[in-house]
Design an enzyme around this catalytic site. Structure first.
Site, PDB file in Angstrom:
ATOM      1  CG  MET A  43      29.319  65.554  49.037  1.00 42.84           C
ATOM      2  SD  MET A  43      30.206  64.118  49.643  1.00 42.84           S
ATOM      3  CE  MET A  43      29.255  63.595  51.024  1.00 42.84           C
ATOM      4  CB  CYS A  44      25.380  69.300  46.789  1.00 44.05           C
ATOM      5  SG  CYS A  44      25.363  70.699  47.927  1.00 44.05           S
ATOM      6  N   GLY A  45      24.369  66.540  46.153  1.00 57.17           N
ATOM      7  CA  GLY A  45      24.077  65.536  45.126  1.00 57.17           C
ATOM      8  C   GLY A  45      23.279  66.164  44.005  1.00 57.17           C
TER       9      GLY A  45
END
Lengths: 239, 298
Positions: free
Chosen positions: B1-3
């Site tokens: 997960m990354c933003g």
């Protein structure tokens, strides 16, 4: 008389402003303090796309979410009637058991995933994987749905007033899909079937629940061909 | 997960507020990527014969004045340097083709993060709120920016593996997801003389797309070829000197949402990162469709 009514309404409605409070406070109230409190309506102000708003309710109550929600809004809902005056993120009403969830805007991916019961109404579009693995929930979408919707859907009905994306109903079990618009493509083992009188009645009833003004005769029925139910040794390992 | 976060302001008077509007977006997306953060900010382009280079030093108390003096002495040219701790932006009239080899030879401890006429890069490890504070992101001005908060999956947590990745000039990419065939892409590009700086999968995607554009494709055509060549899960946000572009892979397992008003285009992994923006209640909100190219011009 009027002031009494107003007082009663004031007592019966509880407000949570998520600009100043936490989702945890809201959900704690809904789980622990709501039963027996006399509160019949909960307003959630400034939801700001927060995740897990109004999840796990196990009691009859009206919840009004006054803005956009994040992921898993109304997840695992039981008995409650939840309205979102905005859009929602992934997994709205995931694993819902009963009650009603209405989204006035659009819903992101996996709306109503694995839902066992109740009704999910999305007035706008629903994104990919709508109704994935649904297990008895009824989902009515006013707009269109994205690819891979109703993948491995086991029971329940999915009504789509707009179009459906690719691979609709792939590996479908006994859920039934009704689509008014164009179906981009059907998934493995999903097939179009004639609408029976029972289908027309079911669609009429579901559209009535959602308040969408379409004629049931405009819808196509998609259900499982059931050819994947049994191992086919003659397929000779060629898939 | 990354933003992922991105912002392009449509009105010139909003350029002063670019960083201030973006920082709360990045801080909100720290929940998706708490260990590194970075951004590319696009200022208006400097003169056609000038270049600026974003540099990263191994320490906060690096001798930038010594570096600048050595640069001027070697190239016999005027240069100015804008220092921000272990980052600095060097502006001069020398090309990347001349500066890069000299830098590698003379100052191997310095890492060139970016080259071009419009793009400055800041990236580092640490909580995104701390990184934003460290480099005073809220004071940044410009036409558009591309930002990222990282939760590593494919390579180590180091400053050079933080996003954005860059290639060529004024081209950067941030990524949420994982590329499954980065080594295939890498081997292919290495045959064309393209050198890699890390073992990160996103770098392969970044260099592939920039290579396509150098071969004559426009951004949209390069992205279309990317759909064929890049295998894996991705939401990409790409920044060029005058554009912001957004794509998701065919399976669209990684989220994105866009808000557009008369004042700005804002992109984020989740709506909560956009909730604070002025006028968001009346913004046009939509989710990008799989394998569709969305781009906005300054």
């Amino acid at each position: 008389m009027e002031s009494v009514t107003a007082d009663r309404a004031a007592v019966a409605t509880r407000r949570f402003d998520l600009a100043h409070g936490t989702v945890r406070d809201l959900n704690h109230f809904l789980h622990r303090e709501l039963p027996g409190s006399g509160v019949t309506r909960v307003d959630v102000e400034n939801p700001g796309g927060r995740h897990a708003i109004a999840v796990g309710i196990d009691h009859p109550v009206d919840v009004e979410v006054l803005g956009h929600g994040g992921y898993y809004l109304a997840g695992m809902n039981k008995h409650a009637n939840i309205t979102v005056h905005g859009n929602v993120g992934w997994g709205v009403a995931e694993n819902m058991m009963s009650g009603t969830v209405r989204v006035k805007g659009f819903a992101s991916e996996a709306a109503g995933a694995t839902g066992h019961g109740g009704t999910l109404i999305i007035e706008g579009d629903a994104s990919l994987r709508c109704g994935i693995s649904m297990k008895g929930i009824d989902i009515v979408v006013g707009g269109s749905i994205g690819n891979y919707s109703a993948f491995m859907a086991q029971a329940g009905r999915l009504v789509v007033c707009g179009d459906a994306g690719d691979a609709l109903g792939d590996s479908l079990y006994e859920a039934v899909i009704y689509v008014r618009g164009r179906i981009k493509s059907l998934g493995a083992d999903a097939r179009e079937e004639p609408m029976t009188a029972a289908d027309l009645a079911a669609v009429a009833e579901l559209l009535g629940r959602a308040g969408f003004p379409y004629a049931p005769s405009e819808f196509k029925r998609v259900a499982s061909a059931r050819s994947l139910y049994h191992w086919n040794a003659d397929a000779d390992q060629e898939y | 997960m990354c933003g992922i976060v991105g912002l392009l302001v449509k009105k010139p008077e909003l350029r002063e507020s670019l960083g201030r509007l973006m920082v709360p977006m990045m801080v909100e997306m720290a929940a998706r990527g708490p260990e590194s953060a970075g951004l590319a900010v696009f200022t208006g382009p400097i003169g056609a014969d000038r270049r600026k280079f974003s540099l990263y030093a191994p320490s906060w108390s690096y001798d930038w004045a010594g570096f600048e003096a050595a640069f001027i002495q070697h190239f016999g040219t005027h240069a100015s340097i804008d220092i921000c701790g272990n980052h600095a932006v060097l502006e001069c009239d020398e090309s990347a083709a001349r500066v890069k080899p000299w830098l590698a030879e003379t100052f191997p401890q310095l890492h060139m993060l970016a080259a071009g006429r419009a793009m400055d890069i800041y990236k580092d490890i640490g909580h995104p709120a701390a990184v934003a504070d460290r480099y005073d992101f809220s004071s940044l001005t410009g036409t558009h920016l591309v930002g990222h908060t990282r939760m590593a999956t494919e390579s180590a947590v180091t400053p050079d593996r933080a996003h954005p990745f860059t290639a060529g000039e004024d081209f950067c990419l941030v990524h949420n997801g994982t590329i499954s065939n980065p080594y295939m892409i890498r081997r292919k590009l290495e045959h064309h003389g393209i050198r890699f700086e890390t073992d990160n999968d996103t770098e392969a995607a970044c260099r592939y797309l920039e290579w396509r554009m150098r071969e004559g494709d426009d951004l949209e055509t390069a992205l279309q070829k990317g759909f064929e060549e890049l295998d894996g899960f991705y939401t990409f946000l790409i920044g060029t000197g005058d554009k912001l572009a957004l794509v998701r892979d065919a399976f669209a397992c990684k989220p994105a949402i866009v808000a557009e008003t008369d004042d700005y285009v804002a992109v984020a992994s989740e709506f909560r990162a956009l909730a604070h923006l002025p006028g968001i209640d009346h913004a046009k909100l939509f989710e990008p469709m799989p394998e569709e190219i969305y781009s906005w011009k300054v």
